[in-house]
Design an enzyme around this catalytic site. Sequence first.
Site, PDB file in Angstrom:
ATOM      1  N   HIS A 177       0.817  -1.204   0.000  1.00  8.13           N
ATOM      2  CA  HIS A 177       0.000   0.000   0.000  1.00  8.13           C
ATOM      3  C   HIS A 177       0.857   1.263   0.000  1.00  8.13           C
ATOM      4  CE1 HIS A 177      -3.994   1.776   1.637  1.00  8.13           C
ATOM      5  NE2 HIS A 177      -3.290   2.727   1.054  1.00  8.13           N
ATOM      6  N   LEU A 183       2.221   6.559  -4.988  1.00  8.63           N
ATOM      7  CA  LEU A 183       3.414   7.029  -5.694  1.00  8.63           C
ATOM      8  C   LEU A 183       3.179   8.375  -6.372  1.00  8.63           C
ATOM      9  CD1 LEU A 183       4.305   4.267  -4.852  1.00  8.63           C
ATOM     10  CD2 LEU A 183       4.968   3.747  -7.188  1.00  8.63           C
ATOM     11  N   ARG A 184       1.884   8.762  -6.486  1.00  7.07           N
ATOM     12  CA  ARG A 184       1.446  10.100  -6.934  1.00  7.07           C
ATOM     13  C   ARG A 184       1.689  10.416  -8.402  1.00  7.07           C
ATOM     14  NH1 ARG A 184      -1.702  10.125  -2.882  1.00  7.07           N
ATOM     15  NH2 ARG A 184      -1.070  11.135  -0.948  1.00  7.07           N
ATOM     16  N   ASP A 190      -8.756   2.846  -3.004  1.00 12.85           N
ATOM     17  CA  ASP A 190      -8.205   3.430  -1.777  1.00 12.85           C
ATOM     18  C   ASP A 190      -8.157   4.957  -1.807  1.00 12.85           C
ATOM     19  OD1 ASP A 190      -6.792   3.144   0.840  1.00 12.85           O
ATOM     20  OD2 ASP A 190      -5.397   4.396  -0.275  1.00 12.85           O
ATOM     21  N   HIS A 201     -10.838   0.184   1.257  1.00 10.32           N
ATOM     22  CA  HIS A 201     -10.666   1.264   2.239  1.00 10.32           C
ATOM     23  C   HIS A 201     -12.008   1.332   2.982  1.00 10.32           C
ATOM     24  CE1 HIS A 201      -9.517   5.673   3.114  1.00 10.32           C
ATOM     25  NE2 HIS A 201     -10.711   5.502   3.649  1.00 10.32           N
ATOM     26  N   HIS A 235      -5.512  -0.889   5.773  1.00 11.74           N
ATOM     27  CA  HIS A 235      -5.220  -0.033   6.942  1.00 11.74           C
ATOM     28  C   HIS A 235      -6.284  -0.054   8.052  1.00 11.74           C
ATOM     29  CE1 HIS A 235      -7.751   2.613   4.570  1.00 11.74           C
ATOM     30  NE2 HIS A 235      -6.778   3.161   3.885  1.00 11.74           N
ATOM     31  N   ASN A 285      -5.868   8.923   7.304  1.00  8.40           N
ATOM     32  CA  ASN A 285      -7.164   8.329   7.025  1.00  8.40           C
ATOM     33  C   ASN A 285      -7.002   6.829   6.795  1.00  8.40           C
ATOM     34  OD1 ASN A 285      -9.853   8.538   6.697  1.00  8.40           O
ATOM     35  ND2 ASN A 285      -9.794   9.187   4.552  1.00  8.40           N
ATOM     36  N   ASP A 314       0.889   2.589   3.722  1.00  6.76           N
ATOM     37  CA  ASP A 314       0.010   3.699   3.304  1.00  6.76           C
ATOM     38  C   ASP A 314       0.844   4.978   3.119  1.00  6.76           C
ATOM     39  OD1 ASP A 314      -2.123   5.148   2.447  1.00  6.76           O
ATOM     40  OD2 ASP A 314      -3.240   5.103   4.325  1.00  6.76           O
ATOM     41  N   HIS A 337       2.563  14.248   0.622  1.00 11.86           N
ATOM     42  CA  HIS A 337       1.824  15.467   0.266  1.00 11.86           C
ATOM     43  C   HIS A 337       2.797  16.636   0.245  1.00 11.86           C
ATOM     44  CE1 HIS A 337      -2.206  13.782   0.335  1.00 11.86           C
ATOM     45  NE2 HIS A 337      -1.927  13.176   1.476  1.00 11.86           N
TER      46      HIS A 337
HETATM   47  O1  DOR Z   1      -4.108   8.974   4.905  1.00 11.79           O
HETATM   48  C1  DOR Z   1      -4.426   8.602   3.783  1.00 11.79           C
HETATM   49  N1  DOR Z   1      -3.915   9.186   2.669  1.00 11.79           N
HETATM   50  N2  DOR Z   1      -5.298   7.592   3.640  1.00 11.79           N
HETATM   51  C2  DOR Z   1      -5.799   7.236   2.447  1.00 11.79           C
HETATM   52  O2  DOR Z   1      -6.595   6.322   2.390  1.00 11.79           O
HETATM   53  C3  DOR Z   1      -5.426   7.981   1.219  1.00 11.79           C
HETATM   54  C4  DOR Z   1      -4.103   8.602   1.377  1.00 11.79           C
HETATM   55  C5  DOR Z   1      -3.759   9.582   0.286  1.00 11.79           C
HETATM   56  O3  DOR Z   1      -3.971   9.283  -0.892  1.00 11.79           O
HETATM   57  O4  DOR Z   1      -3.230  10.659   0.607  1.00 11.79           O
END
Ligand code: DOR
Length: 432
Positions: free
Chosen positions: A62, A65-66, A154, A181, A234, A280, A307, A311
């Site tokens: 999990h 990779l964005r 997810d 999820h 998660h 999350n 996870d 960001h």
């Molecule tokens: O904390 C989280 N960030 N939980 C998720 O399910 C998605 C993830 C995200 O894509 O940033």
Amino acid sequence: MAERTAFIGARVVDPASGRDEVANVLVEGGAVAAVGPDASLRGASLVDCHGLVLAPGLVDLHAHLREPGREDAETVETASRAAAAGGFTAVAAMANTDPVADTPAVVEEVRSLASRAALCDVFPVGAITKGLAGEEMAAIGEMAAIGVRLFSDDGRCVPTARVLRNALQYAKAFDAVIAEHCEDPSLAEGGQMHEGIHSYTLGLTGKPAESEEIVVFRDLALARLTGGRLHLQHLSAGGSVELLRRARAAGVRVTAEVTPHHLVFVDEDLVTYDTNFKVNPPLRTPEDREALRAALADGTIDAVATDHAPHAVEDKEAEFDQAPPGTIGLETALAAVLTHLVEPGLIPLPRAIEALSTAPARILGASGHGGPIEPGRPANLVVFDPRAEWVVEPPFVSRSRNSAFLGKSLRGKVIHTVLRGEPVVGDGKPRR
Ligand code: DOR
């Protein structure tokens, strides 16, 4: 790497073969050539591993990779370097990219980015529904036909029982896994953290544990109904663990994961409004954390998954209710588990390696990963110092730095990561 390389004197922990002994591992031509206390070292260049642990490379079920879409936060290349630095030789890349990985074309794009630059194997996850919208099924059959094994929306829960039932039923034809999820959107909407005493005192909208448990209950019922393969992502709540335990005992085809941050932190950690703890599903109570730890120890929860959710700094530095949820995790997962679970004696080291490598490799169908470390098998390995202490701080190998572990002291440092015989991390640093 030299034609023949011998890692000598490590404690070799390989749950797939049951091996746990001080031994030498000889690597030749990308594969394991010999393993054992007396394995011949003739002609090999020697890597001294006394006092270190050698295990199958870690496997993450999990990670975000964005790429495509948020290359300012992370790319396939930077995430794969962070993964390798954390001891991972394989990662599953979540589908909530932009565009969403809901067709073979996006899956192939991620694969081709990985084949050019990645320091670990990347397994793209396919979306369950088109655009993660929860309505129409994505091209599951076509993605399965090109080797996708795990499907997940997810970041979002599949909102209706009907759609999830259809997905479980359909995926069965390909022996694919539907990974969920678990979070009822109608109950979790607007929530910033776990609903409880701390959300009341902090004045933040809460998400009750029931928002997860309701979906876990529903999905376990649908897995039983369809006979499809369900994976619960998660998990955060003790109530979910109880439901899972009962379903497993009844023979439902289900597996589950827990993140290092849910194993280590709790809702009270949000008292400083540090957005790195905004994740999350949310961090829950000490009782929930105890239940997760016990379930990981006894195998009710199969795997630890990061996870990893990078960001951009400006996004995470927003007001708490505006900041996106997520913490990076690839570089800290092993040390978090060693420090908070293995050292205090909550789980033995071989079980930790099983949860970080052998079990996720099996769920992902990542053959060649997760051991066994035996002659003829691909040399996907990690060597780490279980005692080395370090403080989590930038710079990270990841392009982002939103770590819940920032400033924390951890024990356990990756020294070598070996991908098919190639030393992608040496002396703790990615080689390229
Ligand atoms: O904390 C989280 N960030 N939980 C998720 O399910 C998605 C993830 C995200 O894509 O940033």
